[in-house]
Design a protein around this motif. Structure first.
Motif: not given
Length: 174
Positions: A15-34
């Protein structure tokens, strides 16, 4: 001890909100729903390279009641149908390099459907996206309730018009 484990969950990333990032600069927050494991990396939506990684683990936020915003991605349990579809694509894409007998292919498909061992065991992670527009969902609920409650035809038709408008808005036609 992680916050998730302090709340009695088995997995630290539950149930964590987790940050994912890429070398190209893209970042997003993905939620683990379980209460399940999550992949460390995946393909980046911006550059297409397999370099989107879970970063800044120490900043993960425990959010069991998180409400997804439109377009947000989230981890969920994969289904037997999805596991089978993935395995069928793999078998097809590799049939010239690694030919399998029909019996072996069927055994692999049966194995992933049953969720025994390996990557498709019960609770395997699948990435989902919240593509539903909230007003579309609400309009659909009104139609369903009007139909089941045997309301007047005019109320039902009004709810259907509302649903049509919400669909048009979600598709960018309004």
């Amino acid at each position: 001890m992680s916050t998730a484990r302090q709340h009695g969950h088995v997995h630290a990333e539950a149930f964590m909100l987790m940050t994912y990032g890429c070398g190209c600069g893209h970042r997003e927050t993905i939620w683990n729903s379980r209460d399940g494991v999550t992949p460390f990396g995946m393909d980046c939506q911006s550059c297409g390279k397999p370099e989107l990684r879970h970063v800044e683990w120490q900043r993960d936020v425990y959010a069991p009641d998180h409400e997804l915003h439109r377009g947000q991605r989230f981890w969920r349990d994969g289904t037997p149908d999805e596991a089978e579809a993935i395995m069928r694509r793999r078998i097809e894409s590799m049939k010239h390099q690694f030919p399998l007998s029909q019996e072996r292919a069927e055994a692999l498909i049966k194995s992933v459907r049953e969720g025994g061992e390996g990557e498709f065991q019960k609770g395997w992670p699948m990435l989902g996206r919240n593509d539903a527009a909230p007003d579309l969902i609400e309009a659909a609920k009104k139609v369903i309730h009007a139909r089941h409650d045997n309301t007047y035809a005019s109320d039902f038709l009004g709810a259907l018009r509302e649903l049509e408008n919400a669909i048009a808005k979600a598709e960018g036609r309004s």
